[in-house]
Design an enzyme around this catalytic site. Structure first.
Site, PDB file in Angstrom:
ATOM      1  N   ASP A  89     -23.462  -8.239  13.422  1.00 35.39           N
ATOM      2  CA  ASP A  89     -22.120  -8.815  13.499  1.00 35.39           C
ATOM      3  C   ASP A  89     -21.112  -7.714  13.802  1.00 35.39           C
ATOM      4  O   ASP A  89     -20.945  -6.783  13.008  1.00 35.39           O
ATOM      5  CB  ASP A  89     -21.777  -9.502  12.182  1.00 35.39           C
ATOM      6  CG  ASP A  89     -20.416 -10.168  12.185  1.00 35.39           C
ATOM      7  OD1 ASP A  89     -19.728 -10.147  13.232  1.00 35.39           O
ATOM      8  OD2 ASP A  89     -20.029 -10.714  11.139  1.00 35.39           O
TER       9      ASP A  89
ATOM     10  N   ASP B 255     -15.247  -4.422   8.649  1.00 32.65           N
ATOM     11  CA  ASP B 255     -15.388  -4.869   7.258  1.00 32.65           C
ATOM     12  C   ASP B 255     -16.066  -3.849   6.348  1.00 32.65           C
ATOM     13  O   ASP B 255     -15.631  -3.661   5.213  1.00 32.65           O
ATOM     14  CB  ASP B 255     -16.170  -6.187   7.205  1.00 32.65           C
ATOM     15  CG  ASP B 255     -15.435  -7.329   7.876  1.00 32.65           C
ATOM     16  OD1 ASP B 255     -14.207  -7.215   8.099  1.00 32.65           O
ATOM     17  OD2 ASP B 255     -16.090  -8.349   8.184  1.00 32.65           O
TER      18      ASP B 255
ATOM     19  N   ILE C 295     -23.438 -13.517   9.834  1.00 34.94           N
ATOM     20  CA  ILE C 295     -22.061 -13.285  10.261  1.00 34.94           C
ATOM     21  C   ILE C 295     -21.138 -13.241   9.047  1.00 34.94           C
ATOM     22  O   ILE C 295     -21.484 -13.691   7.963  1.00 34.94           O
ATOM     23  CB  ILE C 295     -21.585 -14.351  11.274  1.00 34.94           C
ATOM     24  CG1 ILE C 295     -21.678 -15.748  10.670  1.00 34.94           C
ATOM     25  CG2 ILE C 295     -22.372 -14.257  12.563  1.00 34.94           C
ATOM     26  CD1 ILE C 295     -21.018 -16.821  11.521  1.00 34.94           C
ATOM     27  N   CYS C 296     -19.963 -12.696   9.278  1.00 34.57           N
ATOM     28  CA  CYS C 296     -18.944 -12.535   8.254  1.00 34.57           C
ATOM     29  C   CYS C 296     -18.748 -13.854   7.506  1.00 34.57           C
ATOM     30  O   CYS C 296     -18.671 -14.903   8.150  1.00 34.57           O
ATOM     31  CB  CYS C 296     -17.644 -12.100   8.930  1.00 34.57           C
ATOM     32  SG  CYS C 296     -16.301 -11.789   7.800  1.00 34.57           S
ATOM     33  N   PRO C 297     -18.728 -13.820   6.201  1.00 33.73           N
ATOM     34  CA  PRO C 297     -18.648 -12.683   5.292  1.00 33.73           C
ATOM     35  C   PRO C 297     -19.996 -12.262   4.688  1.00 33.73           C
ATOM     36  O   PRO C 297     -20.026 -11.441   3.783  1.00 33.73           O
ATOM     37  CB  PRO C 297     -17.718 -13.200   4.198  1.00 33.73           C
ATOM     38  CG  PRO C 297     -18.120 -14.637   4.060  1.00 33.73           C
ATOM     39  CD  PRO C 297     -18.430 -15.084   5.492  1.00 33.73           C
TER      40      PRO C 297
END
Length: 92
Positions: free
Chosen positions: A46, A52, A19-21
């Site tokens: 994600d 992103d 998941i981010c980042p």
């Protein structure tokens, strides 16, 4: 068949389950190691990558060759992995 399906993939990056980042951080590391003109394929689960990764490319001048989404047969909707996102990026 579009150009992304014809493009030779030089680097494969599997960020499924991250998941981010993390997906963008791993993409940044892969881009740094790649040569100009190389194509990088990114697989992600994600949903934040749909925002992103295009922003990453736009801000750093790389080309987002393709972006697609498909059902992930191994996914889990509670973990937000029911979709598989695929990106092909061409390093500037």
């Amino acid at each position: 068949m579009n150009n992304s399906e014809n493009a030779h993939i030089d680097h494969h990056l599997d960020t499924q389950g991250l998941i981010c980042p993390e997906p963008v951080m791993l993409l940044h590391r892969t881009i740094r190691k790649a040569e100009g003109g190389d194509h990088i394929e990114v697989l992600a689960t994600d949903p934040a990558t749909t925002r992103d990764i295009p922003n990453f490319c736009r801000h750093l001048g790389h080309i987002l060759v393709s972006q697609s989404e498909a059902d992930n047969p191994a996914g889990d909707s509670e973990l937000y992995t029911d979709k598989l996102y695929r990106y092909v990026i061409k390093k500037k």
